[in-house]
Design a protein around this motif. Structure first.
Motif, PDB file in Angstrom:
ATOM      1  N   VAL A   1       0.809  -1.219   0.000  1.00 18.05           N
ATOM      2  CA  VAL A   1       0.000   0.000   0.000  1.00 18.05           C
ATOM      3  C   VAL A   1       0.842   1.269   0.000  1.00 18.05           C
ATOM      4  O   VAL A   1       0.337   2.348  -0.292  1.00 18.05           O
ATOM      5  N   LYS A   2       2.136   1.146   0.355  1.00 15.51           N
ATOM      6  CA  LYS A   2       3.073   2.273   0.310  1.00 15.51           C
ATOM      7  C   LYS A   2       2.605   3.471   1.140  1.00 15.51           C
ATOM      8  O   LYS A   2       2.822   4.618   0.803  1.00 15.51           O
ATOM      9  N   ASN A   3       1.915   3.166   2.240  1.00  9.71           N
ATOM     10  CA  ASN A   3       1.484   4.216   3.168  1.00  9.71           C
ATOM     11  C   ASN A   3       1.603   3.626   4.566  1.00  9.71           C
ATOM     12  O   ASN A   3       0.948   2.626   4.878  1.00  9.71           O
ATOM     13  N   ARG A   4       2.438   4.270   5.397  1.00  8.36           N
ATOM     14  CA  ARG A   4       2.768   3.672   6.682  1.00  8.36           C
ATOM     15  C   ARG A   4       1.559   3.541   7.601  1.00  8.36           C
ATOM     16  O   ARG A   4       1.330   2.497   8.210  1.00  8.36           O
ATOM     17  N   ASP A   5       0.784   4.606   7.704  1.00  9.55           N
ATOM     18  CA  ASP A   5      -0.365   4.572   8.615  1.00  9.55           C
ATOM     19  C   ASP A   5      -1.406   3.554   8.161  1.00  9.55           C
ATOM     20  O   ASP A   5      -1.977   2.832   8.969  1.00  9.55           O
ATOM     21  N   ASP A   6      -1.639   3.520   6.866  1.00  9.13           N
ATOM     22  CA  ASP A   6      -2.595   2.540   6.351  1.00  9.13           C
ATOM     23  C   ASP A   6      -2.094   1.123   6.594  1.00  9.13           C
ATOM     24  O   ASP A   6      -2.869   0.222   6.923  1.00  9.13           O
ATOM     25  N   ALA A   7      -0.790   0.916   6.395  1.00  9.63           N
ATOM     26  CA  ALA A   7      -0.217  -0.411   6.626  1.00  9.63           C
ATOM     27  C   ALA A   7      -0.382  -0.821   8.090  1.00  9.63           C
ATOM     28  O   ALA A   7      -0.738  -1.964   8.394  1.00  9.63           O
ATOM     29  N   LEU A   8      -0.159   0.121   8.997  1.00 11.96           N
ATOM     30  CA  LEU A   8      -0.331  -0.187  10.427  1.00 11.96           C
ATOM     31  C   LEU A   8      -1.789  -0.499  10.743  1.00 11.96           C
ATOM     32  O   LEU A   8      -2.073  -1.435  11.499  1.00 11.96           O
ATOM     33  N   ASP A   9      -2.694   0.261  10.171  1.00  9.91           N
ATOM     34  CA  ASP A   9      -4.120  -0.002  10.397  1.00  9.91           C
ATOM     35  C   ASP A   9      -4.512  -1.379   9.881  1.00  9.91           C
ATOM     36  O   ASP A   9      -5.294  -2.098  10.511  1.00  9.91           O
ATOM     37  N   ILE A  10      -3.973  -1.735   8.720  1.00  7.71           N
ATOM     38  CA  ILE A  10      -4.286  -3.035   8.131  1.00  7.71           C
ATOM     39  C   ILE A  10      -3.799  -4.162   9.038  1.00  7.71           C
ATOM     40  O   ILE A  10      -4.516  -5.136   9.296  1.00  7.71           O
ATOM     41  N   VAL A  11      -2.579  -4.040   9.519  1.00 11.70           N
ATOM     42  CA  VAL A  11      -2.022  -5.076  10.389  1.00 11.70           C
ATOM     43  C   VAL A  11      -2.815  -5.162  11.703  1.00 11.70           C
ATOM     44  O   VAL A  11      -3.144  -6.256  12.174  1.00 11.70           O
ATOM     45  N   GLN A  12      -3.144  -4.003  12.256  1.00 12.51           N
ATOM     46  CA  GLN A  12      -3.899  -3.988  13.512  1.00 12.51           C
ATOM     47  C   GLN A  12      -5.256  -4.655  13.324  1.00 12.51           C
ATOM     48  O   GLN A  12      -5.693  -5.464  14.146  1.00 12.51           O
ATOM     49  N   ASP A  13      -5.915  -4.315  12.226  1.00 16.39           N
ATOM     50  CA  ASP A  13      -7.226  -4.891  11.946  1.00 16.39           C
ATOM     51  C   ASP A  13      -7.135  -6.414  11.812  1.00 16.39           C
ATOM     52  O   ASP A  13      -7.982  -7.157  12.312  1.00 16.39           O
ATOM     53  N   ALA A  14      -6.093  -6.877  11.120  1.00 16.29           N
ATOM     54  CA  ALA A  14      -5.917  -8.320  10.929  1.00 16.29           C
ATOM     55  C   ALA A  14      -5.665  -9.018  12.263  1.00 16.29           C
ATOM     56  O   ALA A  14      -6.196 -10.101  12.524  1.00 16.29           O
ATOM     57  N   MET A  15      -4.869  -8.396  13.120  1.00 20.95           N
ATOM     58  CA  MET A  15      -4.589  -8.980  14.433  1.00 20.95           C
ATOM     59  C   MET A  15      -5.861  -9.088  15.263  1.00 20.95           C
ATOM     60  O   MET A  15      -6.140 -10.123  15.878  1.00 20.95           O
ATOM     61  N   ILE A  16      -6.621  -8.017  15.291  1.00 21.94           N
ATOM     62  CA  ILE A  16      -7.839  -8.001  16.096  1.00 21.94           C
ATOM     63  C   ILE A  16      -8.839  -9.029  15.577  1.00 21.94           C
ATOM     64  O   ILE A  16      -9.491  -9.728  16.345  1.00 21.94           O
ATOM     65  N   THR A  17      -8.946  -9.130  14.264  1.00 23.37           N
ATOM     66  CA  THR A  17      -9.876 -10.102  13.681  1.00 23.37           C
ATOM     67  C   THR A  17      -9.463 -11.523  14.041  1.00 23.37           C
ATOM     68  O   THR A  17     -10.303 -12.349  14.428  1.00 23.37           O
ATOM     69  N   LEU A  18      -8.183 -11.810  13.928  1.00 24.46           N
ATOM     70  CA  LEU A  18      -7.716 -13.153  14.275  1.00 24.46           C
ATOM     71  C   LEU A  18      -7.979 -13.451  15.744  1.00 24.46           C
ATOM     72  O   LEU A  18      -8.483 -14.519  16.091  1.00 24.46           O
ATOM     73  N   ALA A  19      -7.659 -12.501  16.614  1.00 29.04           N
ATOM     74  CA  ALA A  19      -7.785 -12.721  18.054  1.00 29.04           C
ATOM     75  C   ALA A  19      -9.246 -12.833  18.492  1.00 29.04           C
ATOM     76  O   ALA A  19      -9.588 -13.659  19.334  1.00 29.04           O
ATOM     77  N   SER A  20     -10.091 -12.028  17.909  1.00 28.05           N
ATOM     78  CA  SER A  20     -11.474 -11.998  18.373  1.00 28.05           C
ATOM     79  C   SER A  20     -12.298 -13.146  17.793  1.00 28.05           C
ATOM     80  O   SER A  20     -13.261 -13.590  18.415  1.00 28.05           O
ATOM     81  N   LYS A  21     -11.907 -13.639  16.626  1.00 24.98           N
ATOM     82  CA  LYS A  21     -12.746 -14.657  15.987  1.00 24.98           C
ATOM     83  C   LYS A  21     -12.118 -16.047  15.942  1.00 24.98           C
ATOM     84  O   LYS A  21     -12.833 -17.043  15.857  1.00 24.98           O
ATOM     85  N   TYR A  22     -10.789 -16.126  15.989  1.00 21.97           N
ATOM     86  CA  TYR A  22     -10.158 -17.428  15.772  1.00 21.97           C
ATOM     87  C   TYR A  22      -9.168 -17.809  16.870  1.00 21.97           C
ATOM     88  O   TYR A  22      -8.309 -18.648  16.661  1.00 21.97           O
ATOM     89  N   ALA A  23      -9.294 -17.207  18.043  1.00 18.11           N
ATOM     90  CA  ALA A  23      -8.344 -17.484  19.110  1.00 18.11           C
ATOM     91  C   ALA A  23      -8.408 -18.945  19.564  1.00 18.11           C
ATOM     92  O   ALA A  23      -7.417 -19.483  20.045  1.00 18.11           O
ATOM     93  N   ASP A  24      -9.570 -19.573  19.389  1.00 15.73           N
ATOM     94  CA  ASP A  24      -9.705 -20.945  19.873  1.00 15.73           C
ATOM     95  C   ASP A  24      -9.296 -21.982  18.824  1.00 15.73           C
ATOM     96  O   ASP A  24      -9.461 -23.179  19.036  1.00 15.73           O
ATOM     97  N   LYS A  25      -8.780 -21.525  17.700  1.00 15.55           N
ATOM     98  CA  LYS A  25      -8.313 -22.467  16.681  1.00 15.55           C
ATOM     99  C   LYS A  25      -6.967 -23.055  17.116  1.00 15.55           C
ATOM    100  O   LYS A  25      -6.243 -22.464  17.918  1.00 15.55           O
ATOM    101  N   PRO A  26      -6.602 -24.211  16.571  1.00 14.44           N
ATOM    102  CA  PRO A  26      -5.265 -24.762  16.869  1.00 14.44           C
ATOM    103  C   PRO A  26      -4.173 -23.814  16.393  1.00 14.44           C
ATOM    104  O   PRO A  26      -4.337 -23.109  15.387  1.00 14.44           O
ATOM    105  N   GLU A  27      -3.054 -23.840  17.098  1.00 13.11           N
ATOM    106  CA  GLU A  27      -1.968 -22.909  16.805  1.00 13.11           C
ATOM    107  C   GLU A  27      -1.486 -23.043  15.362  1.00 13.11           C
ATOM    108  O   GLU A  27      -1.108 -22.052  14.729  1.00 13.11           O
ATOM    109  N   ALA A  28      -1.503 -24.264  14.831  1.00 11.86           N
ATOM    110  CA  ALA A  28      -1.005 -24.482  13.471  1.00 11.86           C
ATOM    111  C   ALA A  28      -1.837 -23.725  12.422  1.00 11.86           C
ATOM    112  O   ALA A  28      -1.361 -23.510  11.305  1.00 11.86           O
ATOM    113  N   GLU A  29      -3.034 -23.337  12.774  1.00 12.16           N
ATOM    114  CA  GLU A  29      -3.905 -22.644  11.811  1.00 12.16           C
ATOM    115  C   GLU A  29      -3.756 -21.127  11.879  1.00 12.16           C
ATOM    116  O   GLU A  29      -4.295 -20.421  11.027  1.00 12.16           O
ATOM    117  N   TYR A  30      -3.047 -20.629  12.900  1.00  9.31           N
ATOM    118  CA  TYR A  30      -2.943 -19.179  13.043  1.00  9.31           C
ATOM    119  C   TYR A  30      -2.319 -18.515  11.819  1.00  9.31           C
ATOM    120  O   TYR A  30      -2.820 -17.509  11.318  1.00  9.31           O
TER     121      TYR A  30
END
Lengths: 201, 117
Positions: A52-81
């Motif tokens: 995306v070549k934009n630092r703030d947008d890149a940080l927002d994207i990563v943060q969003d992905a982390m939150i989505t993984l943690a809030s929806k898939y935290a109970d999945k096996p570690e190998a699927e993370y």
């Protein structure tokens, strides 16, 4: 019957067994998830920034992905993370490109092409490029720019296979396509990169 | 292996090396933001998720409610007439009603006779 279910590989599909397995594994999954995110955040940011070549947008994207993984898939096996996280990350990057493209078309329709939208990929300020951030040499900027110019699917295949080191199957899951498609996208990406760099040099 | 293939391998390896270097040399403010993002993500793991239904507990509760409903309906359907403490009293009350109705009918007949007469 319970033993047959447990040892036949059907535990995941048997709802009761899957429920108790999920419950028992969730006790340790928080620490595993935290460790996974800590280990993957730098690569994730680099992938997002390169695209995306934009630092703030890149940080927002990563943060969003982390939150989505943690809030929806935290109970999945570690190998699927890993495949799950990069699938989410890839979707967010794709969404970013779609919304940016739409914004660009809207601006052009309104006749505001000359007014630079700071978030447009084409107008991204130089200080947001990986090269400027790290004060690196010419070759690194060339490579980063070349990767950013790849079609999105080729870019994703290349980053996941080459940079993240994921195998073909995991990459296919992360990209939501077949293993054959992954191989095709990857080989075309490498070929395109080579041609671009040879042309530049 | 052709030179072209070797070039492609070299390009891929060089790209990987450069990308790795980028990821290891992130500025301090970026790493701090990433740490904050990670903490925020972990906080969301502990938040209650009301939309997630514990289907085992939910199924057990539904079964209990169903059983209570069935049993309640069954008892109501077979419930006898309201019990009375004294059957003789009940019979007497029924006779009294009948007597009053008969008196009313007799009065009606008398009124008709007077009007016709």
């Amino acid at each position: 019957m319970t033993q047959a279910i447990l040892f036949s590989g059907h535990a995941e599909r048997h709802p009761v067994m899957a429920f108790w397995r999920g419950r028992s594994s969730s006790l340790g999954s928080t620490a595993e998830l935290s460790a996974f995110l800590a280990g993957v955040e730098r690569h994730a940011f680099t992938m997002a920034l390169t695209s995306v070549k934009n630092r703030d947008d890149a940080l927002d994207i990563v943060q969003d992905a982390m939150i989505t993984l943690a809030s929806k898939y935290a109970d999945k096996p570690e190998a699927e993370y890993r495949p799950l996280f990069f699938r989410i990350l890839g979707n967010r990057i794709t969404d970013w490109h779609r919304s940016t493209g739409l914004r660009r078309r809207v601006f052009s329709w309104l006749g505001n092409e000359d007014e630079a939208d700071p978030l447009l990929l084409a107008e991204a300020p130089a200080q947001d490029s990986p090269d400027q951030i790290h004060d690196t040499g010419y070759a690194r900027k060339e490579l980063a720019d070349a990767i950013a110019k790849l079609p999105l699917r080729q870019q994703q295949a290349f980053m996941l296979r080459e940079f993240e080191g994921m195998d073909v199957e995991s990459t296919a899951f992360a990209m939501g396509c077949s293993a054959g498609s992954v191989k095709t996208h990857y080989s075309r990406a490498v070929q395109s990169l080579r041609e671009m760099l040879v042309e530049l040099n | 292996m052709s030179k072209r293939d070797q070039d492609q391998i070299d390009v891929a390896a060089e790209a990987r090396k450069q990308l790795e270097a980028i990821s290891q040399e992130l500025p301090g403010d970026v790493t701090q933001r990433l740490q904050q993002a990670r903490r925020q993500a972990m906080a969301s793991v502990d938040e209650p998720r009301p939309w997630r239904i514990n289907w085992v507990a939910g199924g057990a509760l539904a079964s209990i409610l169903l059983a209570v409903t069935v049993l309640t309906t069954t008892f109501n359907a077979t419930a006898p007439f309201p019990l009375v403490s004294d059957p003789d009293e009940f019979a007497a009350a029924q006779d009294l009603e009948l007597l009053e109705e008969l008196e009313f009918i007799a009065w009606m007949i008398e009124v008709d006779d007077d009007q016709s007469g």
